[in-house]
Design a protein around this motif. Structure first.
Motif: not given
Length: 193
Positions: A30-42, A64-68, A74-79
């Motif tokens: 569960g920890s791995w899945i919950c941590g991986s999903i946002p990484c895939v989205v970002h 990710i913040e520095q990469l943006l 425009d990176t407003s959606m990403n942020r």
């Protein structure tokens, strides 16, 4: 860890049944899945961004913040997605930890044995120390305004967050071990001599 401490203190006789190997595997998955999903989205949101020159970050790891900040569009959606994910993850994790420890404190206060109080709080101290180090350095890493602190200060804080905190975890948790405490006391005495 908060769930483990909760079961160990609030249901010690059922600990082996409740925190069995199957439960531990499910918690880890569960920890791995919950941590991986946002990484895939970002990653998928960042993949198609056009980047301007210079393509270098003055950092030890790719945040990710520095990469943006390097993007030419425009990176407003990403942020927004980053803000929602970060806020949701921080809220859920903090709520689970707080609920667990409120129940632990309530259970400990109800027990009459003073020695039991000390032992229960000692059991929780290592986990809470690790949590405060992780959350504290994470907040510093992500909330430090660039205008007030140098790039070198940001690097130092990020090293603490990414490398030093995980490296300290085994030491923090092993300090509950009596043999480790004695060895540490001997080392400190030698240094003082």
């Amino acid at each position: 860890m908060a769930l483990d401490r909760y079961v160990a203190i609030c249901s010690p006789l059922r600990y082996a049944v409740q925190m069995n190997e199957h439960t531990c595997h499910r918690l880890a998955a569960g920890s791995w899945i919950c941590g991986s999903i946002p990484c895939v989205v970002h990653t998928s949101l960042t993949w198609d961004l056009p980047f301007c020159s210079p393509r270098e970050m003055n950092q030890f790891f790719c945040n990710i913040e520095q990469l943006l900040q390097l993007a030419c569009t425009d990176t407003s959606m990403n942020r927004t997605v980053l803000f929602i994910h970060g806020g949701l993850a921080a809220f859920i994790c903090t709520a689970l930890i707080l609920c667990s420890y409120f129940n632990i404190i309530a259970t400990v206060v109800r027990t009459p044995a003073e020695k039991g109080h000390r032992k229960a709080f000692s059991t929780c101290a290592s986990h809470l120390t690790a949590v405060f180090l992780f959350y504290g350095s994470g907040l510093l890493t992500n909330l430090m305004p660039s205008s007030r602190f140098s790039a070198e200060t940001h690097k130092l804080v990020s090293i603490f967050y990414v490398a030093l905190t995980p490296a300290l975890n085994p030491i923090i948790y092993s300090l509950r071990n009596l043999e480790v405490k004695r060895a540490l006391q001997r080392v400190i005495r030698k240094i003082q001599e």
